[in-house]
Design an enzyme around this catalytic site. Structure first.
Site, PDB file in Angstrom:
ATOM      1  N   LYS A 163       0.867  -1.182   0.000  1.00 38.79           N
ATOM      2  CA  LYS A 163       0.000   0.000   0.000  1.00 38.79           C
ATOM      3  C   LYS A 163       0.896   1.221   0.000  1.00 38.79           C
ATOM      4  CE  LYS A 163      -3.741   2.106   2.693  1.00 38.79           C
ATOM      5  NZ  LYS A 163      -4.603   1.905   3.870  1.00 38.79           N
TER       6      LYS A 163
ATOM      7  N   LYS B 262      -2.007  -1.588  -3.955  1.00 40.58           N
ATOM      8  CA  LYS B 262      -2.858  -0.401  -3.907  1.00 40.58           C
ATOM      9  C   LYS B 262      -2.018   0.858  -3.942  1.00 40.58           C
ATOM     10  CE  LYS B 262      -5.863   1.948  -0.735  1.00 40.58           C
ATOM     11  NZ  LYS B 262      -6.092   2.172   0.641  1.00 40.58           N
TER      12      LYS B 262
END
Ligand code: PBG
Length: 324
Positions: A196, A249
């Site tokens: 992330k 992500k």
């Protein structure tokens, strides 16, 4: 020979041939449908930077689960906005917290047909907007782990199907796994936000969830956009800690990371087509600068082609319209 023996266009001549040889067909079963649910509201509240999306009151959340099923999706991803935020994030693991209540409401109506995924994080519940416990302007790692474990167990008690730790604390997958196992939930899988990145594409989500950090940024826990090797290490660690699926992500600017993950690990890979990626498409489409349906299809196919098995996407709301 008058021409090279191979003519690549032979297999592109008809739609039937192209369909038959299609390597990456989009399937709504592979799309995860995000839902924002807010405590203490009775009407839906629109989110200006996330066109077409709303924060739902609890009373409307079960119908949204039905709407996801009607789109052909198999799962929803729940994000909660509590009535009160504080310095300790206590409403994140409350038995009757907003996400816990939403899980029960949706389960009641949709049963086993729909997989409910709960985002396990603290930024929505903390008055300072950071993803962990803050002392002296620092986000503390180890004390936060205990809270993440408590959130996961409270979701499991409410009937969640999958938990998704997203705070980017070191050891969060192990902490959540251990807490779940100790509470008797060894069958609940973990979808780990592994790679992330600290990204500007989360802006609309932060408006939706009211979760912008009140000081500083998330750069000392979320990843540096310049790095690939670090993503592989994060994924490797999460798998060792017991992750059942891993996530990359954002997705669009990080397709290389998805491809690297696919090449290096044998585990389902989730791409998160984040809020800013969605809103850019919506804004351009509203101006008639692009054709929304075909652009969305192309973006999602690109993520599949890169190696994503599953895609979390706000476009899941409209799939019926762009699949045909
Ligand atoms: C919580 C969380 C965020 C997103 C998903 N979970 C925000 C953040 O890290 O600031 C962003 C998702 C999106 O932009 O769609 N930590």
């Amino acid at each position: 020979m008058s021409f090279p023996a191979v003519r690549m266009r032979r297999l592109r001549r008809t739609q039937a041939l192209r369909d038959m040889l299609d390597q990456n067909t989009l399937n709504p079963s592979h799309l995860i449908y995000p839902i924002f649910v807010e405590e203490n509201i009775s009407q839906s509240v629109s989110i200006s930077s996330l066109p077409g999306y709303v924060r739902l009151p609890l009373a409307k959340v079960a119908a949204e689960g039905k709407a996801a099923l009607a789109q052909g999706c198999k799962s929803v991803f729940l994000f909660g906005i509590p009535a009160k935020k504080d310095e300790e994030g206590v409403s994140s693991y409350a038995k009757d917290g907003i996400v816990q209540n939403a899980i029960r409401e949706i389960k009641n109506v949709c049963g086993a047909e729909l997989v409910i995924i709960g985002d396990v994080c603290l930024c929505e519940y903390m008055s300072h907007g950071h993803c962990g416990i803050v002392r002296d302007n620092e986000v503390l790692n180890d004390p936060t782990l205990e809270l993440l474990g408590k959130i996961a167990v409270s979701y499991a008690e409410a009937g969640v199907d999958v938990v998704a730790p997203s705070a980017m604390m070191d050891g969060q997958v192990a902490a959540v796994r251990e807490a779940l196992d100790e509470a008797g939930y060894d069958q609940i899988p973990i979808m780990a936000y592994s790679a992330k990145y600290a990204s500007s594409f989360y802006g609309p989500f932060r408006e939706a969830a009211g979760s912008s950090p009140k000081f500083g940024d998330r750069k000392n826990y979320q990843m540096n956009q310049g790095n690939q090797r670090e993503a592989l290490r994060e994924i490797e660690l999460d798998i060792a800690e017991g992750a059942d699926m891993i996530m990359v992500k954002p997705a669009l600017a990080y397709l290389d990371i998805i491809a690297l993950a696919k090449a290096n690990f044998n585990i389902p890979i989730v791409a998160y087509n984040v809020s800013g990626e969605y809103s850019m498409v919506k804004a351009a489409a509203e101006n008639a600068w692009i054709d929304e349906k075909s652009v969305v299809r192309e973006i999602l196919v690109g993520m599949k082609r890169a190696g994503a098995d599953l895609i979390v996407t706000y476009h899941a709301k409209d799939i019926k319209s762009w699949l045909n």
